[in-house]
Design a protein around this motif. Structure first.
Motif, PDB file in Angstrom:
ATOM      1  N   ARG A 163       3.346  -3.741  -9.362  1.00  0.00           N
ATOM      2  CA  ARG A 163       3.115  -3.755  -7.919  1.00  0.00           C
ATOM      3  C   ARG A 163       2.015  -4.715  -7.492  1.00  0.00           C
ATOM      4  N   ILE A 213       0.992  -5.730  -3.504  1.00  0.00           N
ATOM      5  CA  ILE A 213      -0.070  -5.141  -2.671  1.00  0.00           C
ATOM      6  C   ILE A 213      -1.044  -6.234  -2.233  1.00  0.00           C
ATOM      7  N   CYS A 268       2.445   3.618  -5.391  1.00  0.00           N
ATOM      8  CA  CYS A 268       1.553   4.626  -5.968  1.00  0.00           C
ATOM      9  C   CYS A 268       0.897   4.146  -7.259  1.00  0.00           C
ATOM     10  N   CYS A 269      -0.322   4.582  -7.466  1.00  0.00           N
ATOM     11  CA  CYS A 269      -1.017   4.194  -8.695  1.00  0.00           C
ATOM     12  C   CYS A 269      -1.730   5.387  -9.311  1.00  0.00           C
ATOM     13  N   MET A 301       0.826  -1.214   0.000  1.00  0.00           N
ATOM     14  CA  MET A 301       0.000   0.000   0.000  1.00  0.00           C
ATOM     15  C   MET A 301       0.858   1.260   0.000  1.00  0.00           C
TER      16      MET A 301
HETATM   17  N1  GSH Z   1      -1.933   2.685  -3.750  1.00  0.00           N
HETATM   18  C1  GSH Z   1      -2.880   1.659  -4.080  1.00  0.00           C
HETATM   19  C2  GSH Z   1      -2.475   0.993  -5.386  1.00  0.00           C
HETATM   20  O1  GSH Z   1      -1.367   1.233  -5.842  1.00  0.00           O
HETATM   21  O2  GSH Z   1      -3.277   0.207  -5.947  1.00  0.00           O
HETATM   22  C3  GSH Z   1      -4.322   2.158  -4.198  1.00  0.00           C
HETATM   23  C4  GSH Z   1      -4.790   3.045  -3.088  1.00  0.00           C
HETATM   24  C5  GSH Z   1      -5.488   2.294  -1.982  1.00  0.00           C
HETATM   25  O3  GSH Z   1      -6.200   1.298  -2.200  1.00  0.00           O
HETATM   26  N2  GSH Z   1      -5.309   2.779  -0.765  1.00  0.00           N
HETATM   27  C6  GSH Z   1      -5.842   2.179   0.409  1.00  0.00           C
HETATM   28  C7  GSH Z   1      -7.289   2.547   0.639  1.00  0.00           C
HETATM   29  O4  GSH Z   1      -7.960   1.949   1.442  1.00  0.00           O
HETATM   30  C8  GSH Z   1      -5.003   2.662   1.548  1.00  0.00           C
HETATM   31  S1  GSH Z   1      -4.879   1.526   2.800  1.00  0.00           S
HETATM   32  N3  GSH Z   1      -7.800   3.497  -0.111  1.00  0.00           N
HETATM   33  C9  GSH Z   1      -9.153   3.893   0.037  1.00  0.00           C
HETATM   34  C10 GSH Z   1     -10.115   3.100  -0.759  1.00  0.00           C
HETATM   35  O5  GSH Z   1      -9.716   2.183  -1.492  1.00  0.00           O
HETATM   36  O6  GSH Z   1     -11.309   3.382  -0.632  1.00  0.00           O
END
Ligand code: GSH
Length: 664
Positions: A321, A325, A273-274, A270
């Motif tokens: 990634r 993840i 970055c995406c 997590m």
């Molecule tokens: N950075 C992630 C990726 O590269 O796929 C995506 C972002 C993500 O899912 N972030 C988590 C989250 O819960 C952080 S723990 N985001 C809020 C959501 O998905 O509603």
């Protein structure tokens, strides 16, 4: 960033006791909302991008680069504008998992005007500059999917210190990859990682640390991520690190596979970055269609945007990634992972809660749902009894096999007629390639779908190109009634292929042969395992077409655009974007992952041992900084696509606002 519930997090034991409570009320909330909004129609296309950034601190004297743990301070300043004038900001900023990460979106969603494609990049640039201004002189905001060099165990030191009889006294390796510097705490804290200190997790909101702790506690052990190492001519084989020297216990030693880069914390995943996009559909039916049609495109876009070949300071044999993840938030117990007989758990669950979607939602997709779905039957029956159709009931009952992994004291008891937090709680921790999003209660927002697979690219130009490409695809899908649906098992296979080293160039992906057959005809005439439906294709064939056999996504977009009246600047911008995508697909220019891999392999300090040392890490990030700011040109990544850039603007001229509409 979805749900960010404020409040006091409950312990894992308390949360676990309330898992059924959250599920039951989450379902009631969904049913209430669904029936209120089922007939909502006439929403217009709106869409937006989300870019995640990391903040890097350089030490030019010692030639090192570290992640800068300052997201909270930066966000406090960035959010001031929004707090003062929420309707007139050009950007919105939210926290992300890492204390070194921030997420930016446009201040307002874009709409159906083609001219909007001409402001995406300028808005991305605005965001980058806005946040960059708040950083220190040696700090840089970067759109790089993964920080390359986390903690590395120094192999040579091990013998040295063993000889001195100090092997367990001193931590061996290089923990200095955060600023301020901090030490991991393998025996305490939320992640108990051997490699990453908890201070690398964003602490301005309890969600992230709570998720980390609960995922680990639910699983019963630290998460385990094993990514095959890239075996170069001097890679030490078998590759096995001395985990004891950094505080490892039997669990970590058993979890680490030979010849793999082992990682043990949510931050490794997590903390990546995406680039995500969200689309508002005109009604629920259109949202279900978009969800399904974009699902087979997820692995294709993942391969095309691949940008993460390095993990924890090693070159790996993957370019993306995704699996990192997936494993980093895998809260399934041993029983749920099928490693022990089911005694206390309800289900064996094949996938982590971060994984690809397993179910099509439209009637056209139904017969292609060929992967046995694990779902909660009681919940399914409740939904069916509440007049929710079979597929939607299955979809929700599938999401709801998961326990809540983050619950806040203040949110336990809710009014199910007006609140949605329990539903959102489960929904927002099912991180799948696509997310189907019901309208939030009491809002003007309609039915939406979120496209989540893409890795973030180094420049605003590339990120804007990808966003515009995917948005245009949605328009073409709806206008031409394209059909990309293939059996969902084949999409899963494609997801695994997409992550392999150089997949964009070397892999063949299952893809639908005849995408222009109208839904009804395709449904009536094809059977699931019929070779007539899908065939292996390269990314080049999918994107650019194959004469006489497959039209190609870019030619279809060009054909769509040729029927539209577009102003010259927008046209020029879109052409450049499509050229970039086309050339990436054909291999004329590199994916970000291939470029990074090549940079490392050609670096004079690289010893062909798979190790990305401090010097390479520093030089790589300095070069990335140069490329993203435009000071360094990189034909390997961009070809000549950047020449003459850029005519993109921050606002649409009033004259164009009325003329063009790309709503189908
Ligand atoms: N950075 C992630 C990726 O590269 O796929 C995506 C972002 C993500 O899912 N972030 C988590 C989250 O819960 C952080 S723990 N985001 C809020 C959501 O998905 O509603």
């Amino acid at each position: 960033m979805g749900l960010l519930t404020e409040g006091q997090p409950l312990t894992w034991d308390e949360t676990k006791q309330l898992a059924d409570h959250v599920r039951q009320h989450g379902i009631i909330q969904f049913v209430n909302l669904y029936h209120q909004l089922l007939d909502r129609k006439g929403d217009v296309l709106k869409w937006g991008d989300e870019v995640e950034y990391i903040i890097v601190k350089f030490d030019h004297l010692n030639k090192t680069a570290k992640v800068r743990l300052c997201a909270q301070e930066v966000l406090d300043q960035l959010n001031e504008k929004e707090a003062n004038d929420p309707d007139n900001v050009k950007s919105l900023w939210r926290p992300e998992y890492g204390a070194y990460m921030i997420e930016g979106t446009p201040g307002k969603p874009y709409g159906g005007l083609l001219a909007h494609f001409n402001i995406v990049e300028a808005n991305m640039r605005y965001r980058r500059e806005e946040a960059q201004r708040l950083l220190g002189p040696d700090e840089v905001l970067m759109t790089i999917t993964n920080f390359p060099r986390w903690f590395q165990i120094a192999q040579t030191d091990i013998t040295k210190y063993a000889r001195m009889g100090r092997i367990c006294v001193r931590r061996l390796g290089c923990p200095e990859f955060t600023w301020p510097v901090d030490e991991p705490t393998p025996k305490a804290g939320v992640s108990r990682s051997l490699f990453i200190p908890d201070s690398a997790i964003f602490n301005g909101h309890p969600r992230f640390a709570t998720l980390t702790r609960n995922i680990r506690q639910r699983r019963g052990e630290r998460v385990a991520i094993n990514i095959p190492i890239f075996i170069d001519k001097n890679t030490q084989i078998p590759f096995k690190e001395d985990l004891i020297s950094v505080g490892g216990d039997t669990d970590s030693i058993n979890a680490a596979l030979p010849n793999h880069v082992y990682m043990d914390a949510m931050a490794f995943g997590m903390g990546c970055c995406c680039l995500q996009m969200t689309f508002q559909a005109c009604c629920i039916k259109e949202a279900r269609t978009l969800y399904d049609q974009l699902t087979p495109l997820c692995p294709i876009l993942l391969a095309l945007t691949a940008a993460s070949p390095i993990f924890r300071g090693y070159l790996t044999d993957v370019d993306c990634r995704w699996n990192v993840i997936s494993c980093s938030v895998d809260c399934r117990t041993r029983q749920e992972r099928g490693l022990e007989p089911l005694t206390t758990e309800k289900f064996v669950i094949p996938k982590s809660r971060y994984d690809s979607t397993t179910l099509y939602l439209s009637s056209e997709g139904e017969k292609f749902n060929d992967v046995p779905l694990v779902y909660d039957e009681q919940i399914y029956n409740k939904l069916k009894n509440a007049n929710i159709d079979h597929q939607m009931a299955q979809h929700v009952a599938h999401l709801f096999i998961r326990d809540t992994v983050s619950l806040f004291n203040e949110k336990v008891h809710q009014d199910d007629t007006v609140e949605m937090d329990h539903f959102e709680n489960i929904q927002s921790t099912n991180w799948q390639t696509m997310r189907f999003k019901p309208p939030p209660p009491k809002s003007t927002i309609g039915w939406r779908v979120e496209f989540r697979p893409c890795e973030v690219q180094l420049t605003d130009f590339e990120n804007a190109a990808i966003v515009c490409f995917v948005v245009l695809l949605t328009r073409v899908i709806l206008s031409y009634q394209l059909n990309f649906i293939i059996p969902i098992s084949k999409v899963d296979e494609n997801m695994s292929k997409a992550q392999k080293r150089s997949a964009a160039l070397t892999e063949k992906f299952w893809f639908r042969k005849n995408i222009t057959s109208a839904f009804k005809a395709a449904g009536a005439n094809t059977t699931l395992n019929n070779d007539a439906v899908y065939t292996p294709m390269s990314i080049d064939e999918i994107i650019n077409g194959k004469t006489g056999e497959f039209p190609g996504l870019i030619p279809l977009i060009h054909s769509y655009l040729s029927s539209m009246d577009i102003d010259a600047d927008t046209h020029c911008t879109i052409r450049k974007y499509l050229k970039l995508i086309s050339r990436r697909a054909s291999g004329q220019i590199n994916t970000t992952a291939s470029w990074i891999r090549r940079f490392v392999q050609e670096h004079p300090a690289y010893k062909h041992d798979s190790v990305v040392n401090d010097e390479i890490n520093y030089d790589l990030l300095i070069t990335v900084d140069g490329i993203q700011s435009g000071r360094i040109s990189c034909p390997q990544l961009h070809g000549d696509c950047l020449l003459g850039v850029s005519k993109t603007k921050e606002t649409i001229p009033p004259a164009l606002q009325k003329v063009y509409s790309c709503t189908p």
